[in-house]
Write a protein that holds these residues in place. Structure first.
Motif, PDB file in Angstrom:
ATOM      1  N   HIS A 116     -21.255  31.144  53.392  1.00 24.88           N
ATOM      2  CA  HIS A 116     -19.851  30.839  53.644  1.00 24.88           C
ATOM      3  C   HIS A 116     -19.401  29.697  52.742  1.00 24.88           C
ATOM      4  N   LEU A 143     -16.013  27.545  52.260  1.00 26.09           N
ATOM      5  CA  LEU A 143     -14.762  27.297  52.958  1.00 26.09           C
ATOM      6  C   LEU A 143     -14.120  26.002  52.473  1.00 26.09           C
ATOM      7  N   SER A 152     -10.754  21.827  55.250  1.00 24.88           N
ATOM      8  CA  SER A 152      -9.761  21.935  56.322  1.00 24.88           C
ATOM      9  C   SER A 152     -10.175  22.931  57.396  1.00 24.88           C
ATOM     10  N   GLU A 153     -11.120  23.826  57.080  1.00 24.91           N
ATOM     11  CA  GLU A 153     -11.632  24.778  58.060  1.00 24.91           C
ATOM     12  C   GLU A 153     -12.984  24.342  58.619  1.00 24.91           C
ATOM     13  N   GLU A 169     -13.940  25.073  62.365  1.00 21.13           N
ATOM     14  CA  GLU A 169     -14.388  26.455  62.527  1.00 21.13           C
ATOM     15  C   GLU A 169     -15.766  26.655  61.903  1.00 21.13           C
ATOM     16  N   MET A 182     -18.462  23.467  51.739  1.00 17.31           N
ATOM     17  CA  MET A 182     -17.019  23.241  51.848  1.00 17.31           C
ATOM     18  C   MET A 182     -16.512  22.420  50.672  1.00 17.31           C
TER      19      MET A 182
END
Length: 381
Positions: free
Chosen positions: A341, A343, A346-347, A350, A367
């Motif tokens: 992942h 991302l 800001s996510e 989650e 991230m």
């Protein structure tokens, strides 16, 4: 700046916090270009140890560029692309000189503030790096952000776990074949047989490391099909513990003896007990999982009666970053395949939910703290 902060048990927040400033002349401020979510972040997230202060910036995996360097920093200038281990180290004390950078006399863990003291983390747009000359390493142009981030923690940890098990010495003593070759049909492999307990991202990179160090066979144990598939891509023979008995499978692969070495990367009592059950008499358990329980799931008598060697401890990632950099530059392995992942920061709330819940297909989360436009402009969003 934007950051992910600790807000209590199983709670993080994406919020604005003060941008870090230089405190010592040996500090540097790094603008973070990529940060990671690590399994050990879940220990403070679940308050398994003494809790962090509310508002602590989380995280300890990052790469970026130096934007400020203290007056005493000699090896880095603003604009330098850098990677970092998960603990700051001086590079000069008794332990650092011997490669045991995890036990630096002035060590600090990124993302750990307790009682007002400590070091904020790297799931943010900027981070303060103490002892920058000893802590940071230059990130060459031929190494990606993702590869550099993995060097700073989980690739180093997986390799440390495999090296701590003495696999290279076992392979040399056996006169084994090159890593990746097969094994004799009767279970007497031409080299050590290694079991890996846990196929998260560290476990998968431990599989890779075991093969690189000369393991003839690597048996990887987990219950998540996607993680077992990833371990297989890295050179392991997968064992789904919900579909077959791991002990029977390991004994079948070793003429009934058990594994020569077991790499435990989970950090739970059940995983460590499984490692003990799987290892052969005279074998080695190498535990790199972060354990917080007050006791072992086996006794000193158990170790004695089986002549088992148990090795454990925190990875000296700064030492291994330099050691493994040439291997990453060779592009022999696609280590970034462990990342599932990608991302924006800001996510991040989650991201924690997905990672903690072991969502299908979720192995490693990275991230980016900046929007593409802000990163291109080099200014804070």
């Amino acid at each position: 700046m934007d950051a992910l902060t600790f807000q209590g048990k199983c709670a993080v927040a994406f919020q604005r916090v003060p941008t870090p400033q230089l405190k010592e002349p040996t500090d540097a401020i790094v603008c973070i270009e990529l940060c990671g979510l690590c399994g050990s972040d879940l220990h403070p997230y679940h308050c398994r140890e003494q809790g962090l202060d509310a508002g602590t910036v989380m995280g300890h995996e990052f790469v970026g560029r130096v934007v400020q360097a203290g007056a005493a920093v000699q090896r880095f200038l603003p604009g330098d692309r850098v990677m970092s281990p998960f603990t700051a180290c001086c590079g000069a004390c008794f332990y650092c000189r011997r490669g045991l950078t995890a036990r630096c006399e002035r060590s600090q863990l990124f993302g750990w503030v307790e009682g007002g003291a400590g070091l904020h983390g790297a799931q943010a747009q900027y981070v303060r790096v103490p002892m920058a000359d000893g802590t940071l390493a230059h990130l060459p142009a031929d190494v990606s952000d993702e590869e550099g981030l993995l060097l700073g923690d989980i690739f180093s940890t997986g390799y440390f776990c495999a090296e701590n098990a003495g696999i290279a010495a076992l392979a040399a003593a056996a006169g084994g074949t090159a890593a990746g070759d097969g094994a004799v049909a009767d279970g007497d492999a031409r080299g050590p047989v290694v079991a890996v307990v846990g196929c998260g991202p560290v476990g998968c990179l431990a599989v890779l490391a075991a093969r690189e160090l000369g393991a003839a066979r690597v048996l990887a144990i987990d219950s998540v099909p996607g993680r077992l598939e990833l371990a297989q891509r890295f050179g392991a023979e997968p064992i789904n513990r919900e579909q077959q008995d791991p002990l029977a499978a390991v004994r079948a692969a070793t003429g009934g003896r058990g594994a020569d070495a077991v790499l435990e990367v989970v950090g739970s009592p059940s995983a460590l007990r499984a490692a003990y059950d799987l290892v052969r008499p005279g074998g080695t358990i190498s535990s790199a999982g972060c354990h917080t329980e007050p006791s072992f799931p086996f006794s000193p008598v158990d170790l004695y009666n089986k002549n088992v060697t148990l090795k454990s401890g925190r990875c000296s990632a700064r030492h291994y970053m330099s050691k493994l950099l040439p291997l990453v530059q060779s592009k022999k392995y696609d280590v970034a395949d462990v990342i599932s992942h990608r991302l924006p920061l800001s996510e991040g709330v989650e991201a924690y939910r997905l990672f903690d819940g072991r969502a299908p297909g979720c192995t490693k989360v990275v991230m980016r703290p900046w929007s593409e436009a802000a990163a291109a402009d080099g200014v804070e969003a």
